[in-house]
Design a protein around this motif. Structure first.
Motif, short mmCIF file in Angstrom:
data_model
loop_
_atom_site.label_atom_id
_atom_site.label_comp_id
_atom_site.label_asym_id
_atom_site.label_seq_id
_atom_site.Cartn_x
_atom_site.Cartn_y
_atom_site.Cartn_z
N ALA A 1 -4.30 -5.22 -3.60
CA ALA A 1 -3.51 -5.15 -2.37
C ALA A 1 -4.05 -4.08 -1.44
CB ALA A 1 -2.04 -4.88 -2.71
N GLY A 2 -4.40 -2.92 -2.00
CA GLY A 2 -4.94 -1.85 -1.18
C GLY A 2 -6.25 -2.23 -0.52
N GLN B 1 -6.42 2.11 8.31
CA GLN B 1 -7.07 3.29 7.74
C GLN B 1 -6.89 4.50 8.65
OE1 GLN B 1 -11.09 1.99 7.20
NE2 GLN B 1 -10.67 1.03 5.23
N ARG B 2 -6.99 4.28 9.94
CA ARG B 2 -6.83 5.39 10.90
C ARG B 2 -5.41 5.94 10.87
NH1 ARG B 2 -8.28 2.77 14.75
NH2 ARG B 2 -6.31 2.25 15.76
N VAL B 3 -4.43 5.04 10.74
CA VAL B 3 -3.03 5.47 10.69
C VAL B 3 -2.74 6.25 9.41
CG1 VAL B 3 -0.64 4.67 10.55
CG2 VAL B 3 -2.22 3.61 12.17
N LEU B 4 -3.20 5.72 8.28
CA LEU B 4 -2.93 6.37 6.99
C LEU B 4 -3.60 7.73 6.88
CD1 LEU B 4 -3.29 3.35 4.51
CD2 LEU B 4 -1.19 4.46 5.24
N ASP B 5 -4.74 7.88 7.54
CA ASP B 5 -5.52 9.12 7.42
C ASP B 5 -5.27 10.06 8.59
OD1 ASP B 5 -7.19 10.46 5.66
OD2 ASP B 5 -8.97 10.01 6.84
N GLU C 1 -6.99 18.40 2.59
CA GLU C 1 -7.99 17.40 2.95
C GLU C 1 -7.58 16.02 2.46
OE1 GLU C 1 -10.63 17.81 4.84
OE2 GLU C 1 -10.19 19.93 5.09
N VAL C 2 -6.33 15.86 2.02
CA VAL C 2 -5.87 14.60 1.44
C VAL C 2 -4.86 13.95 2.37
CG1 VAL C 2 -4.71 13.54 -0.54
CG2 VAL C 2 -6.26 15.47 -0.89
N SER C 3 -4.98 12.64 2.55
CA SER C 3 -4.06 11.87 3.40
C SER C 3 -2.61 12.12 2.99
CB SER C 3 -4.39 10.38 3.28
OG SER C 3 -3.36 9.58 3.82
N LEU D 1 -4.71 4.66 -1.53
CA LEU D 1 -6.08 5.11 -1.76
C LEU D 1 -7.09 4.01 -1.51
CD1 LEU D 1 -7.98 7.37 -2.83
CD2 LEU D 1 -7.63 6.41 -5.10
N PHE D 2 -6.81 2.83 -2.04
CA PHE D 2 -7.76 1.73 -1.88
C PHE D 2 -7.67 1.09 -0.49
CE2 PHE D 2 -7.87 2.33 -6.40
CZ PHE D 2 -9.20 2.09 -6.70
N ALA D 3 -6.54 1.25 0.19
CA ALA D 3 -6.46 0.80 1.58
C ALA D 3 -7.37 1.66 2.46
CB ALA D 3 -5.03 0.87 2.09
N LEU D 4 -7.42 2.97 2.16
CA LEU D 4 -8.27 3.87 2.93
C LEU D 4 -9.75 3.59 2.71
CD1 LEU D 4 -6.34 7.24 2.45
CD2 LEU D 4 -6.80 6.11 4.63
#
Length: 348
Positions: free
Chosen positions: A21-22, A33-37, A43-45, A235-238
């Protein structure tokens, strides 16, 4: 196995679904990815940080802190853990990276960084699912955290510059701020550890241990696995696009990781048995030695080499391999527990 809950029994299925799913979300949802990060803790989302805190709190709330002295007095466990984590683990990853990735210096450096980042987070989940010693896990994770702050930069300098120079190999620079490591430890271990300790202290003082363990913990316990699944999805979405765009590179990076996890886990189990530890402490020793702090490894790789670097990709592939492998080893541990219990009443 029949005594496991429905969620626990099919954990590999849920984790596999979360990973898929990610990756799909990161690949096909524009701008995700831009939104999540966009917002980070250190240094972690931020979403990953929240998932890690939710994942760790319930397990640390289960620890009986009044029994921690029984672990600190166990010199065999303490010394074995330090040797496995800070001598054997980094040296093994360095060796595998150079043997299996001699032509890929960026990935090789990334894997060496992964080997230096000893686990302080997900290992608590794996240990709990495998019926390891919770108190021992809390002590060993705390020990790893202290050594991580002190030794990460020193070992990075040694394994990426000094040792390759002695062996006539290429060198790579690694400039790591000790405060970056300290922040990671304080946030992802310190906050849930303090919350877990206060929960038990207040809960037992006001309602008693029986209520706390029979009522409170049964309600908050599942949050750990929900936090784990949420963390994996984010994590895997990023990193979904990176993973799917470079499958051959992922396979090259995966091979030394698979060998590393197998050797560290099996070797730790063998050592625990040889020095006379019971099942629960041997299991804790094995998972604390085999797991890695991929959050820190990714943060360091991105901070030093950049988000699109091969070093960062190697850090991302770490949990891609570690999560399913260590879940499988949870089931192997539970199988070993049945055999161990025949001669070890403490493990029942």
């Amino acid at each position: 196995m029949q005594r496991l809950s429905f969620l626990d029994r099919f954990l590999p299925v849920w984790i596999g679904a979360a990973m898929v799913a990610g990756v799909l979300l990161g690949r096909f949802v524009p701008g995700l990815q831009r939104v999540l990060d966009a917002v980070k803790v250190g240094e972690v989302s931020l979403p990953i940080a929240l998932g890690l805190l939710l994942m760790m709190y319930p397990v640390l709330a289960k620890v009986r802190y009044d029994r921690l002295d029984t672990v600190t007095r166990d010199k065999r466990t303490m010394i074995a853990s330090l040797v496995l984590n800070w001598l054997v683990g980094p040296a093994l990853m360095f060796t595998l990276a150079w043997l299996l990735l001699p032509d890929l210096p960026e990935y090789r450096t990334g894997l060496i960084i992964v080997g230096l980042a000893r686990c302080i987070a997900m290992v608590i989940i794996w240990n709990d699912l495998a019926c390891g010693d919770r108190e021992a896990a809390a002590v060993l994770v705390a020990l790893n955290s202290v050594f991580q702050v002190i030794m990460f930069g020193v070992l990075g300098w040694f394994y990426l510059q000094i040792l390759p120079g002695w062996l006539g190999l290429d060198t790579a620079a690694l400039d790591v701020d000790a405060w970056t490591i300290a922040k990671s430890v304080l946030i992802f271990l310190g906050i849930p550890l303090l919350a877990g300790y206060l929960s038990r202290r207040v809960g037992e003082k006001t309602k008693g241990r029986q209520w706390y363990e029979a009522k409170y913990l049964t309600k908050v316990g599942p949050i750990a696995l929900y936090g784990l699944l949420f963390t994996i999805v984010v994590l895997f979405a990023l990193q979904g696009h990176t993973i799917t765009a470079r499958p051959l590179d992922v396979a090259r990076i995966a091979l030394p990781l698979l060998v590393y996890f197998a050797i560290m886990w099996a070797g730790s189990y063998t050592l625990g048995k040889a020095i006379g530890l019971n099942y629960s402490r041997t299991t804790t020793l094995a998972f604390t030695a085999a797991g890695n702090n991929f959050e820190l490894a990714i943060a360091v790789a991105i901070g030093v080499f950049g988000v699109t670097s091969g070093q960062a990709l190697a850090g991302v592939v770490g949990p891609l391999i570690e999560v399913p492998v260590l879940v499988a080893l949870v089931y192997v541990s539970l199988w070993l527990r049945q055999r161990w219990a025949r001669t070890d009443p403490i493990s029942r």
